[in-house]
Design an enzyme around this catalytic site. Structure first.
Site: not given
Length: 733
Positions: A263, A265, A267, A484, A487, A561
């Site tokens: 993927p 990023g 390195g 919230e 959740h 969500d």
């Protein structure tokens, strides 16, 4: 191509000769252009004079001067002629007998005025004409001027002493020389910048690769963490370059290429630079886009030049970043003269032409290996595929340690806790997180980076900065708070979920009016059970369930969500085989593993419609579970929401204290685990290496009944070792 210490040295005789040859060519072109333009200018000027002037003999001119008929004389030094102006009323008769009389008519209301000559045509009509009388200059300018002044003839005031013809030619040459120099330097600059064009008049097919010698990149394997397997494979390649003898003794051949995939990023490019720092051999670095030009054939020429230069300084390493730019699969949609296809064909030919004894190794990096041509991926070209994947917990800790080497950390910083919170992050994300934490510490006026800075930086990455200017109504704040806390409560009351770390109703820049942060207590691989996935969907549904149960409404705040929950449910049905209707049937396949992770449908439209129904069944089941949890703990939710509305941001430890009837202000460690004691962490007590697995009971009964014993040999599959126990496999089972 940027030259290394062995090529293009200062004072190189070959380059000096080339420079002189180019300078001589430049002068020759300038001289040729000057001569052509000067001749054309003179010819056009002479033609203009011949068309509008009448020539008289020089002797006639002298007679007219002596007789006082001449009023003024102008010198035309370019043409070497004298332009003669007669006095008013004086006449001149040309060889054909036409008499021209100098006439000056003042401007009146009926006559626009006239200054020229008048003659009579064949019909005897008077005609006006504007012309110049001229004669060829015989004497020198100075002698002619003296003679005219003695006779009282006016001489043109613009008269100047004649210029040397050589100096005049040089003056005409100067503009063309400047133009040629500007064009030459412009082309050279474009070639150095890799902008295509003429490539410095002859540098079209030159490679733009940067050449690093030994440790000039400044990066080594010490600067790369979390990719131990990749470093091990690359270390073996580097060792092969340094010590080929110990490999060739056993008959091993030098690998031709290694493909770094993973993927963005993770390195890949950094690892290639570290190879350059460790290799102590010339390292050619180039991007795949450097081969693509407007002109067909330029890319193939640059490939040839790249490998030609690499073979001169072998052993060496050639690194092509983003090789998918030129290595895409060839198909019928690409024409036979396509520039990218010709570049790929040349790259394949060059890799086949490697001499294994020279030691030229090709490294390439891409995050789209599925689009590469199969001829490029086969053994013999890229012998190894090295996966640079997202780091695990140990890798993230090591990566954080690398990025915090030059950061002043406070004693309370726990990198393991930060690594747990950043599950799924790549090396670039962790580097950004550490930098944001350091910037926050400076903004707060501290000399050290604290654990609070690290966690705040993590939240900054996932949710953005706080919107301090946003104002919510009391109803909106209450609605967001229940959303919230919904959740958080569903996550707290379920198994197979991550503990609640933080709840906030402060709006953030990335579009959220609040968020609930869940933080894992252990490192999890990509392996997920059906119960864990169902629990994840249920937690996503907790916000909408709280809106409906408590506030009796629905808002668009649950849109993200719903998308997350639907994505998980679709994967369960389409690829994981976790639906009762389709069972072990794959309905889709991944199209892009390392970028967006999307998939394409591999089924009929009717089947896809049925799949949508199966997805809805899973979503409805999880939503019903979320509603039941919200209804069962409504009283606890009201207490947590009241405290959240007062503080706007609370921790998971404070939420647990409110549920358990304790004072949230007295919580010693607000970031402690919020998992209830009766709920164990998934797989927390399972140790895959050390746990002993007993054989089935029927096998034990056969052994007790006198089954023949196997020879006591160690390490053979299916045989007992010297202690009479079954040997363990490499995983420790």
């Amino acid at each position: 191509m940027d030259q290394n210490n062995k090529n293009n040295k200062p004072g190189d005789g070959k380059n000096t000769n080339n420079n002189w040859r180019g300078f001589i060519h430049l002068i020759c072109w300038a001289l040729l252009l000057t001569a052509v333009v000067s001749y054309a200018t003179n010819y056009m000027t002479s033609a203009g004079h011949r068309a509008s002037s009448v020539e008289m003999e020089y002797s006639q001119f002298l007679d007219m001067v002596e007789s006082g008929d001449v009023d003024a004389v102008d010198f035309d030094t370019d043409e070497a002629i004298l332009l003669i102006t007669l006095k008013e009323g004086k006449t001149y008769t040309d060889p054909q007998g036409v008499v021209y009389t100098r006439t000056i008519v003042e401007k009146t209301e009926t006559d626009p005025g006239f200054d020229g000559y008048v003659y009579q045509d064949v019909l005897g009509q008077e005609q006006r004409v504007t012309l110049e009388l001229f004669t060829v200059q015989i004497q020198s300018n100075d002698a002619t001027v003296d003679m005219l002044l003695e006779q009282g003839v006016r001489v043109n005031e613009d008269y100047q002493a004649p210029i040397s013809p050589i100096l005049l030619f040089l003056i005409n040459l100067l503009p063309f020389l400047v133009i040629m120099l500007v064009l030459s330097f412009g082309m050279s600059w474009m070639a150095k910048k890799g902008m295509g064009g003429m490539g410095g008049i002859g540098g079209v097919g030159k490679s733009n690769a940067k050449v690093y010698m030994e440790k000039s990149t400044g990066v080594t394997f010490k600067d790369v963490a979390g990719q131990d397997e990749a470093k091990e494979s690359l270390t073996e390649i580097i060792d092969f370059l340094h010590n080929p003898g110990k490999y060739t003794e056993i008959g091993a051949k030098l690998p031709k290429g290694a493909l770094l995939v993973g993927p963005p990023g993770t390195g890949k490019t950094l690892l290639a630079k570290a190879v350059a720092g460790e290799a102590s051999v010339p390292f050619f670095s180039i991007s795949g886009s450097d081969f693509v030009e407007m002109f067909v054939g330029v890319g193939a020429s640059r490939v040839r030049d790249l490998f030609k230069e690499a073979s001169k300084v072998a052993p060496c390493i050639v690194f092509i970043d983003e090789i998918d730019t030129i290595g895409k699969s060839r198909d019928n949609r690409m024409g036979g003269n396509d520039e990218r296809e010709q570049t790929l064909n040349q790259l394949l030919a060059e890799m086949d032409g490697f001499d294994p004894t020279k030691g030229v190794i090709l490294l390439a990096a891409t995050n789209r290996p599925e689009v590469l041509d199969q001829a490029l991926l086969r053994p013999g070209r890229f012998d190894r595929r090295i996966t640079i994947d997202r780091p695990n917990l140990a890798g993230r800790i090591a990566t954080l340690q690398v990025h915090t080497r030059n950061i002043k950390l406070a004693e309370d910083v726990n990198l393991k806790k930060v690594a747990l919170a950043t599950a799924g992050c790549v090396g670039a994300d962790l580097a950004n997180l550490v930098n944001e934490a350091a910037l926050r510490a400076v903004r707060k006026g501290r000399k050290l980076v604290t654990q609070e800075d690290m966690l705040a930086a993590f939240e900054l990455v996932i949710a953005g900065t706080e919107k301090k200017g946003s104002v919510l109504t009391e109803f909106e704040k209450k609605l967001v708070a229940y959303h919230e806390v919904g959740h958080a409560m569903v996550a707290y009351k379920q198994k197979n979920t991550e503990p609640v770390q933080k709840i906030t109703i402060v709006p953030h820049t990335q579009g959220s009016l609040g968020y609930t942060l869940l933080m894992p207590e252990e490192d999890k691989t990509e392996l997920r059970t059906k119960d864990e996935l169902m629990a994840k969907i249920t937690v996503s549904m907790g916000g909408r369930a709280a809106e409906e149960v408590v506030m009796d409404t629905m808002t668009n705040g649950a849109s993200q969500d719903i998308q997350d929950a639907t994505s998980v449910a679709r994967n369960m049905v389409a690829m994981f085989g976790m639906s009762e209707e389709f069972g072990m049937m794959a309905l889709a396949s991944r199209r892009n593993q390392y970028l967006d992770g999307g998939y394409g449908m591999d089924c009929a439209q009717d089947t896809a419609a049925a799949m949508d129904k199966a997805v809805k069944v899973l979503l409805d089941e999880c939503y019903a579970s979320a509603v039941d949890i919200i209804k069962s703990c409504r009283e606890d939710m009201d207490k947590v929401v009241a405290y959240l509305l007062e503080k706007e941001t609370i921790t998971g430890g404070e939420m647990v204290a409110i549920i358990e009837g304790r004072d949230p202000e007295q919580v010693e460690n607000p970031y402690a685990s919020t998992r209830p004691a009766e709920i164990e962490a998934p797989a927390q007590k399972v140790h895959m290496i050390s746990q002993k697995i007993e054989p089935p009971a029927d096998l034990l009964e056969k052994d007790e009944a006198g089954a023949p014993e196997e020879p006591a040999e160690t390490g053979d599959s299916g045989k007992r070792n010297a202690d009479g126990e079954e040997p363990k496999d490499p995983a420790g089972h």
